[in-house]
Design a protein around this motif. Structure first.
Motif, PDB file in Angstrom:
ATOM      1  N   GLY A   1      49.141  47.737  48.768  1.00  0.00           N
ATOM      2  CA  GLY A   1      48.246  47.999  49.894  1.00  0.00           C
ATOM      3  C   GLY A   1      48.361  49.365  50.520  1.00  0.00           C
ATOM      4  N   SER A   2      49.133  50.268  49.932  1.00  0.00           N
ATOM      5  CA  SER A   2      49.368  51.549  50.593  1.00  0.00           C
ATOM      6  C   SER A   2      48.419  52.654  50.168  1.00  0.00           C
ATOM      7  CB  SER A   2      50.812  52.007  50.349  1.00  0.00           C
ATOM      8  OG  SER A   2      51.015  52.299  48.976  1.00  0.00           O
ATOM      9  N   ARG A   3      47.616  52.409  49.136  1.00  0.00           N
ATOM     10  CA  ARG A   3      46.741  53.478  48.649  1.00  0.00           C
ATOM     11  C   ARG A   3      45.545  52.891  47.909  1.00  0.00           C
ATOM     12  NH1 ARG A   3      50.198  57.046  44.834  1.00  0.00           N
ATOM     13  NH2 ARG A   3      51.733  56.709  46.491  1.00  0.00           N
ATOM     14  N   GLY A   4      44.523  53.715  47.700  1.00  0.00           N
ATOM     15  CA  GLY A   4      43.379  53.338  46.897  1.00  0.00           C
ATOM     16  C   GLY A   4      42.675  52.093  47.384  1.00  0.00           C
ATOM     17  N   ILE A   5      42.314  51.237  46.445  1.00  0.00           N
ATOM     18  CA  ILE A   5      41.611  50.002  46.781  1.00  0.00           C
ATOM     19  C   ILE A   5      42.444  49.135  47.709  1.00  0.00           C
ATOM     20  CG2 ILE A   5      40.770  47.824  45.818  1.00  0.00           C
ATOM     21  CD1 ILE A   5      39.859  49.391  43.355  1.00  0.00           C
ATOM     22  N   GLY A   6      43.740  49.056  47.454  1.00  0.00           N
ATOM     23  CA  GLY A   6      44.611  48.245  48.293  1.00  0.00           C
ATOM     24  C   GLY A   6      44.610  48.698  49.741  1.00  0.00           C
ATOM     25  N   ARG A   7      44.642  50.004  49.944  1.00  0.00           N
ATOM     26  CA  ARG A   7      44.598  50.510  51.312  1.00  0.00           C
ATOM     27  C   ARG A   7      43.265  50.156  51.968  1.00  0.00           C
ATOM     28  NH1 ARG A   7      46.175  56.436  53.890  1.00  0.00           N
ATOM     29  NH2 ARG A   7      45.104  56.107  55.870  1.00  0.00           N
ATOM     30  N   GLY A   8      42.180  50.303  51.212  1.00  0.00           N
ATOM     31  CA  GLY A   8      40.878  49.939  51.767  1.00  0.00           C
ATOM     32  C   GLY A   8      40.836  48.482  52.187  1.00  0.00           C
ATOM     33  N   ILE A   9      41.412  47.609  51.369  1.00  0.00           N
ATOM     34  CA  ILE A   9      41.447  46.181  51.699  1.00  0.00           C
ATOM     35  C   ILE A   9      42.304  45.933  52.933  1.00  0.00           C
ATOM     36  CG2 ILE A   9      42.250  43.927  50.896  1.00  0.00           C
ATOM     37  CD1 ILE A   9      41.519  44.891  48.029  1.00  0.00           C
ATOM     38  N   ALA A  10      43.490  46.536  52.957  1.00  0.00           N
ATOM     39  CA  ALA A  10      44.389  46.340  54.094  1.00  0.00           C
ATOM     40  C   ALA A  10      43.736  46.795  55.401  1.00  0.00           C
ATOM     41  CB  ALA A  10      45.697  47.090  53.863  1.00  0.00           C
ATOM     42  N   GLU A  11      43.085  47.947  55.368  1.00  0.00           N
ATOM     43  CA  GLU A  11      42.446  48.454  56.581  1.00  0.00           C
ATOM     44  C   GLU A  11      41.299  47.552  57.017  1.00  0.00           C
ATOM     45  OE1 GLU A  11      41.364  52.541  56.165  1.00  0.00           O
ATOM     46  OE2 GLU A  11      43.438  53.221  55.934  1.00  0.00           O
ATOM     47  N   ARG A  12      40.524  47.054  56.062  1.00  0.00           N
ATOM     48  CA  ARG A  12      39.403  46.178  56.412  1.00  0.00           C
ATOM     49  C   ARG A  12      39.893  44.864  57.016  1.00  0.00           C
ATOM     50  NH1 ARG A  12      33.855  45.407  55.304  1.00  0.00           N
ATOM     51  NH2 ARG A  12      33.275  43.578  56.561  1.00  0.00           N
ATOM     52  N   LEU A  13      40.906  44.257  56.417  1.00  0.00           N
ATOM     53  CA  LEU A  13      41.433  43.015  56.970  1.00  0.00           C
ATOM     54  C   LEU A  13      42.024  43.247  58.353  1.00  0.00           C
ATOM     55  CD1 LEU A  13      43.095  41.305  53.859  1.00  0.00           C
ATOM     56  CD2 LEU A  13      40.748  41.114  54.718  1.00  0.00           C
ATOM     57  N   GLY A  14      42.629  44.423  58.558  1.00  0.00           N
ATOM     58  CA  GLY A  14      43.136  44.762  59.881  1.00  0.00           C
ATOM     59  C   GLY A  14      42.021  44.871  60.902  1.00  0.00           C
ATOM     60  N   ARG A  15      40.913  45.491  60.512  1.00  0.00           N
ATOM     61  CA  ARG A  15      39.772  45.606  61.435  1.00  0.00           C
ATOM     62  C   ARG A  15      39.155  44.245  61.728  1.00  0.00           C
ATOM     63  NH1 ARG A  15      38.364  49.930  58.103  1.00  0.00           N
ATOM     64  NH2 ARG A  15      36.512  48.837  57.302  1.00  0.00           N
ATOM     65  N   GLU A  16      39.310  43.322  60.762  1.00  0.00           N
ATOM     66  CA  GLU A  16      38.775  41.982  60.970  1.00  0.00           C
ATOM     67  C   GLU A  16      39.687  41.136  61.863  1.00  0.00           C
ATOM     68  OE1 GLU A  16      35.953  40.703  60.085  1.00  0.00           O
ATOM     69  OE2 GLU A  16      35.167  41.915  58.429  1.00  0.00           O
ATOM     70  N   GLY A  17      40.834  41.685  62.250  1.00  0.00           N
ATOM     71  CA  GLY A  17      41.703  40.988  63.186  1.00  0.00           C
ATOM     72  C   GLY A  17      42.971  40.402  62.611  1.00  0.00           C
ATOM     73  N   ALA A  18      43.159  40.490  61.294  1.00  0.00           N
ATOM     74  CA  ALA A  18      44.358  39.917  60.684  1.00  0.00           C
ATOM     75  C   ALA A  18      45.579  40.802  60.922  1.00  0.00           C
ATOM     76  CB  ALA A  18      44.162  39.737  59.182  1.00  0.00           C
ATOM     77  N   LEU A  19      46.736  40.172  61.019  1.00  0.00           N
ATOM     78  CA  LEU A  19      48.011  40.885  60.950  1.00  0.00           C
ATOM     79  C   LEU A  19      48.286  41.109  59.476  1.00  0.00           C
ATOM     80  CD1 LEU A  19      50.815  41.899  61.898  1.00  0.00           C
ATOM     81  CD2 LEU A  19      51.556  39.495  61.895  1.00  0.00           C
ATOM     82  N   VAL A  20      48.405  42.383  59.053  1.00  0.00           N
ATOM     83  CA  VAL A  20      48.459  42.714  57.636  1.00  0.00           C
ATOM     84  C   VAL A  20      49.842  43.192  57.217  1.00  0.00           C
ATOM     85  CG1 VAL A  20      47.437  44.074  55.774  1.00  0.00           C
ATOM     86  CG2 VAL A  20      46.030  43.392  57.732  1.00  0.00           C
ATOM     87  N   ALA A  21      50.401  42.517  56.206  1.00  0.00           N
ATOM     88  CA  ALA A  21      51.621  42.993  55.565  1.00  0.00           C
ATOM     89  C   ALA A  21      51.202  43.911  54.422  1.00  0.00           C
ATOM     90  CB  ALA A  21      52.440  41.817  55.038  1.00  0.00           C
ATOM     91  N   VAL A  22      51.520  45.184  54.544  1.00  0.00           N
ATOM     92  CA  VAL A  22      51.116  46.195  53.565  1.00  0.00           C
ATOM     93  C   VAL A  22      52.243  46.356  52.548  1.00  0.00           C
ATOM     94  CG1 VAL A  22      50.443  48.606  53.226  1.00  0.00           C
ATOM     95  CG2 VAL A  22      49.689  47.377  55.278  1.00  0.00           C
ATOM     96  N   HIS A  23      52.081  45.734  51.402  1.00  0.00           N
ATOM     97  CA  HIS A  23      53.110  45.836  50.371  1.00  0.00           C
ATOM     98  C   HIS A  23      52.973  47.153  49.610  1.00  0.00           C
ATOM     99  CE1 HIS A  23      53.954  45.644  46.003  1.00  0.00           C
ATOM    100  NE2 HIS A  23      55.147  45.313  46.447  1.00  0.00           N
ATOM    101  N   TYR A  24      54.109  47.705  49.215  1.00  0.00           N
ATOM    102  CA  TYR A  24      54.127  48.904  48.381  1.00  0.00           C
ATOM    103  C   TYR A  24      55.407  48.890  47.557  1.00  0.00           C
ATOM    104  CZ  TYR A  24      57.577  50.944  51.600  1.00  0.00           C
ATOM    105  OH  TYR A  24      58.709  51.191  52.339  1.00  0.00           O
ATOM    106  N   ALA A  25      55.444  49.749  46.530  1.00  0.00           N
ATOM    107  CA  ALA A  25      56.596  49.767  45.636  1.00  0.00           C
ATOM    108  C   ALA A  25      57.595  50.859  45.985  1.00  0.00           C
ATOM    109  CB  ALA A  25      56.145  49.929  44.189  1.00  0.00           C
ATOM    110  N   LYS A  26      57.117  52.107  46.183  1.00  0.00           N
ATOM    111  CA  LYS A  26      58.065  53.215  46.331  1.00  0.00           C
ATOM    112  C   LYS A  26      57.686  54.242  47.397  1.00  0.00           C
ATOM    113  CE  LYS A  26      59.513  52.946  41.472  1.00  0.00           C
ATOM    114  NZ  LYS A  26      59.606  53.639  40.159  1.00  0.00           N
ATOM    115  N   ASP A  27      56.406  54.470  47.626  1.00  0.00           N
ATOM    116  CA  ASP A  27      55.967  55.583  48.464  1.00  0.00           C
ATOM    117  C   ASP A  27      55.992  55.190  49.946  1.00  0.00           C
ATOM    118  OD1 ASP A  27      54.697  57.726  49.710  1.00  0.00           O
ATOM    119  OD2 ASP A  27      53.307  58.044  48.052  1.00  0.00           O
TER     120      ASP A  27
END
Length: 253
Positions: free
Chosen positions: A14-40
């Motif tokens: 969820g930290s970049r690209g499509i995943g980031r777009g999804i995370a940001e959209r779910l956040g705007r929709e009101g969800a508490l979002v756990a943004v998973h990432y591997a290294k960055d």
């Protein structure tokens, strides 16, 4: 907006690209979002900041997928973050977005590369879902991110497409299995999407890729995120076991 207020969501990759777009959209929709990432770490912090700066709530979760113990590490961090934010480990939405590509001619695929693609793109989502079900209430949402390449040929992504085909089968069978709990399981299949890769920043490449879509442009992470948000919200309650083509008409020919 605010269709997901009170809900919690995990977005892998969820930290970049499509995943980031999804995370940001779910956040705007009101969800508490756990943004998973591997290294960055920086990319994850930037995504969390983008969500919180827009008035949402989010926290980072670090775990490398496709390695022994990956799901245990992921959920230990996830549950810790959920308790800190909500004093509860309830998880309403899982978006399996994290993935790796191949880029190898069929004759050059190695067993190690194939195993890596399967481990990250198919095995990890399966066991993430199975672990998430321990935290997910009835009526939860599971959304897997596949690819239009399961329906069109690109030989250098043979192994990648096989892994995504497995992911789609995962969604089909779990949708039937989890229906008695009101949990929907769906798959979103993007086409060429501007995920920030250097290749897609080259004008000639962008033009050629845009020409493959019905609309004459590349997809944007927001396009994919809109489909995910629809499936995650209440409006998606009667859809399960499906594969939603979000390729901008790439498969129309």
């Amino acid at each position: 907006m605010n269709r997901l207020t009170g809900k919690t969501a995990l977005v892998t990759g969820g930290s970049r690209g499509i995943g980031r777009g999804i995370a940001e959209r779910l956040g705007r929709e009101g969800a508490l979002v756990a943004v998973h990432y591997a290294k960055d770490d920086d990319a994850a912090k930037q995504t969390v900041a983008a969500i919180t700066d827009a008035g949402g709530r989010a926290f980072p979760v670090r775990a490398e997928l496709g390695v022994p113990g990956d799901v245990e590490v992921l959920f230990a961090a996830l549950e810790e973050g959920l308790r800190a934010e909500r004093d509860s480990t309830t998880l309403d939405i899982v978006v399996n977005n994290a993935g790796v590509m191949g880029g190898t001619a069929p004759e050059q695929i190695t067993p190690e590369q194939f195993d890596r693609l399967i481990a990250v793109n198919a095995k990890a989502p399966l066991f993430i879902i199975l672990r998430a079900l321990q935290l997910m209430p009835d009526g939860g949402r599971i959304i897997n991110i596949s690819s239009a390449l399961t329906r069109m040929a690109l030989p250098q992504e043979l192994a990648y497409s096989m892994s995504k085909g497995a992911l789609e089968q995962l969604g089909l069978h779990l949708a039937r299995h989890l229906a008695p709990r009101g949990i929907t399981v769906n798959t979103v299949a993007p086409g060429i999407t501007d995920n920030g890769s250097e290749m897609l920043q080259q004008p000639e490449v962008r033009e050629a890729m845009a020409a493959t879509t019905a609309f004459g442009r590349l997809g944007e992470p927001a396009d994919i995120a809109a489909a995910v948000a629809f499936l995650a919200a209440g409006d998606g309650q009667w859809l399960t076991g499906g594969v939603l083509d979000v390729s901008g008409g790439t498969l129309l020919g």
